[in-house]
Design a protein around this motif. Sequence first.
Motif, short mmCIF file in Angstrom:
data_model
loop_
_atom_site.label_atom_id
_atom_site.label_comp_id
_atom_site.label_asym_id
_atom_site.label_seq_id
_atom_site.Cartn_x
_atom_site.Cartn_y
_atom_site.Cartn_z
N THR A 66 0.84 -1.19 0.00
CA THR A 66 0.00 0.00 0.00
C THR A 66 0.87 1.24 0.00
O THR A 66 1.92 1.28 0.64
CB THR A 66 -0.94 0.02 1.22
OG1 THR A 66 -0.18 -0.12 2.41
CG2 THR A 66 -1.97 -1.08 1.14
N ARG A 68 0.67 5.42 0.59
CA ARG A 68 -0.13 6.50 1.16
C ARG A 68 0.21 7.82 0.48
O ARG A 68 1.37 8.11 0.23
CB ARG A 68 0.14 6.59 2.65
CG ARG A 68 -0.80 7.51 3.39
CD ARG A 68 -0.61 7.43 4.89
NE ARG A 68 -0.61 6.07 5.43
CZ ARG A 68 -1.70 5.34 5.68
NH1 ARG A 68 -2.88 5.84 5.39
NH2 ARG A 68 -1.61 4.14 6.19
N VAL A 73 -5.12 6.02 -0.01
CA VAL A 73 -4.21 4.88 -0.04
C VAL A 73 -4.43 4.11 -1.33
O VAL A 73 -5.57 3.86 -1.72
CB VAL A 73 -4.46 3.96 1.18
CG1 VAL A 73 -3.58 2.72 1.13
CG2 VAL A 73 -4.26 4.71 2.47
N ASP A 74 -3.34 3.73 -2.00
CA ASP A 74 -3.40 2.93 -3.22
C ASP A 74 -2.90 1.53 -2.93
O ASP A 74 -1.94 1.36 -2.17
CB ASP A 74 -2.52 3.52 -4.32
CG ASP A 74 -3.01 4.86 -4.82
OD1 ASP A 74 -4.16 5.23 -4.52
OD2 ASP A 74 -2.24 5.53 -5.51
N LEU A 75 -3.53 0.52 -3.54
CA LEU A 75 -2.99 -0.83 -3.52
C LEU A 75 -2.15 -0.98 -4.77
O LEU A 75 -2.62 -0.73 -5.88
CB LEU A 75 -4.10 -1.88 -3.52
CG LEU A 75 -3.57 -3.31 -3.60
CD1 LEU A 75 -2.97 -3.72 -2.26
CD2 LEU A 75 -4.64 -4.27 -4.01
N PHE A 95 -9.56 2.15 -0.65
CA PHE A 95 -8.44 2.44 -1.54
C PHE A 95 -8.87 3.51 -2.54
O PHE A 95 -10.03 3.56 -2.95
CB PHE A 95 -7.99 1.19 -2.29
CG PHE A 95 -7.42 0.13 -1.41
CD1 PHE A 95 -6.17 0.30 -0.82
CD2 PHE A 95 -8.12 -1.03 -1.15
CE1 PHE A 95 -5.64 -0.67 0.00
CE2 PHE A 95 -7.59 -2.01 -0.33
CZ PHE A 95 -6.35 -1.83 0.25
#
Length: 125
Positions: A66, A68, A73-75, A95
Amino acid sequence: MARLLVHNKDVVVRLSWREALVARRKEVRVPLADVQGARVETDWWRTLRGTTARGRWRPGRFCLGTWRHAGGVDLVAVRTPGPVAVVDLLPGRRFARLSVSTADPEGAVQAVRLAAQWASTGRAS
């Protein structure tokens, strides 16, 4: 290698067992209703935003876990080189974006687009 697919009413990211060890999760499920858009990014590094929150990255090889940033938050499950399937999600969700290197990013993005469109028109049951 990670897989991006549509299962029932969800977009699913399934990680390989090695990726799952690093990311500390085997899969991520996001409702199709949360999908804002999907695209293929030809430059893998353009999908990365912010700094790693949990996971690992090796410059020029892979980014996994992940990330931030100011928007959330991106996967990220990205291997270099190659195109990346990117799914942008609605604001305020768990996400903000799913970035996944898959064997067929164009096919995965097309499946997500069609399923999201189908779900938004109310034809999915």
